[in-house]
Design a protein around this motif. Sequence first.
Motif, short mmCIF file in Angstrom:
data_model
loop_
_atom_site.label_atom_id
_atom_site.label_comp_id
_atom_site.label_asym_id
_atom_site.label_seq_id
_atom_site.Cartn_x
_atom_site.Cartn_y
_atom_site.Cartn_z
N PRO A 287 110.83 58.18 66.74
CA PRO A 287 109.78 57.42 67.44
C PRO A 287 109.91 57.59 68.95
O PRO A 287 111.02 57.60 69.49
N LEU A 288 108.78 57.73 69.61
CA LEU A 288 108.76 58.14 71.02
C LEU A 288 108.90 56.98 71.99
O LEU A 288 108.16 55.99 71.92
N THR A 289 109.83 57.13 72.93
CA THR A 289 109.88 56.24 74.09
C THR A 289 108.74 56.65 75.02
O THR A 289 108.55 57.83 75.32
N THR A 290 107.97 55.67 75.50
CA THR A 290 106.78 56.01 76.27
C THR A 290 106.33 54.84 77.13
O THR A 290 106.83 53.71 76.98
N MET A 291 105.40 55.11 78.04
CA MET A 291 104.79 54.07 78.86
C MET A 291 103.51 53.64 78.16
O MET A 291 102.62 54.45 77.93
N ARG A 292 103.41 52.35 77.84
CA ARG A 292 102.26 51.84 77.09
C ARG A 292 101.11 51.49 78.02
O ARG A 292 101.24 50.65 78.92
N GLN A 293 99.96 52.13 77.80
CA GLN A 293 98.75 51.75 78.51
C GLN A 293 98.13 50.52 77.85
O GLN A 293 98.06 50.45 76.62
N PRO A 294 97.65 49.56 78.62
CA PRO A 294 96.98 48.39 78.05
C PRO A 294 95.54 48.74 77.70
O PRO A 294 94.59 48.34 78.38
N LEU A 295 95.34 49.51 76.63
CA LEU A 295 94.03 50.10 76.34
C LEU A 295 92.95 49.05 76.09
O LEU A 295 91.81 49.23 76.50
N VAL A 296 93.31 47.96 75.41
CA VAL A 296 92.32 46.91 75.15
C VAL A 296 91.89 46.26 76.46
O VAL A 296 90.69 46.11 76.74
N GLU A 297 92.87 45.90 77.30
CA GLU A 297 92.54 45.27 78.58
C GLU A 297 91.81 46.24 79.51
O GLU A 297 90.86 45.85 80.21
#
Length: 339
Positions: A287-297
């Motif tokens: 599983p990838l470590t990543t920067m999460r974009q707040p896509l819903v917001e």
Amino acid sequence: MPKPSRLSEVAKLAGVAPITASRAIRGTGYVSEDARARVMEAAAKLNYSPDMVARRMRGEKSRLIGIFVNNFGSLVLHEITKEISNEARARGYDILLFNADRFDAPGRADTRDMLANLCAGLILPMPNVEDAYLGDLEHRQLPCVFVNFDARAMELPVVVVENRKGARTAVEHLLSLGHRRIAFIAGSHYTGQSTERQAAYVEALNAAGIAADPALIVPGRFVQTGGYAATLQLLTLPEPPTAIFAANDEMAFGAIDAIHSKGLRVPEDISVVGFDDIAISSHIHPPLTTMRQPLVELSACAVRELVALIEGQGVAARKIALPLELVVRKSTGPVALRG
């Protein structure tokens, strides 16, 4: 092919006057709930669809939001478009999705103008800075909002994520694990996002007293195959990287595939960090470590800004930047000791 039903036929079947049927379908003026229900049922039975182009030519208000996209293949663009659609429909608008690729080509201007006139407003997720029609939209001051566009300042609202802060957080995570030879796989320059993430990568290294090595910065074009090819190139270096920061998740997937193809392990031999946290990122191996974009917001904010423009609330040109979240999974670990 059956002839399209007319409003008068809908009114007759519903047992109401044509003006009442028109009000019920358009959602304007007073219509009793019973009459509205009968009109909508009749319209469904007769497969009646109002001519939206004619309605716009008469000056009636459109309930359409146009989404212009350049790259249908992008997974993050797919997720952003889905969330924009959900938010728009929750606000009573329908969506028209159109491929804006080659909109500047001869003969496409009429199509572009027709769509702009048909829709109440436009949302452009991740547009191409080289498209001349962006300047045309600015000049005409159409109700328009740009999403994840960091290439230049705009005279219309722009909703983005904090690309520099997010990218710096990703690199600092790798530095905290002891990595010093960290590679960067860059995307395209079209939206400006990769440029911002690369600048943050260099800043984070410099802050740690590490000079950025040009050999460790390779292009991946924001696609999985590009990430794969870039990583194979990195692995041929006399001193390969111990960690890779890819400017999006798709390139990170390609990087992991390339590392595995050489019999190496993630993260034991090389750590990998992505950017976006698209849905599949938690399901790959590892599983990838990543920067999460707040896509819903992000999407809700874009629709909110656009609706304000449509309704004449006079939203000023501004850039709204939303924070990201570091999601640590199993693709990153301490630097391996090499003899």
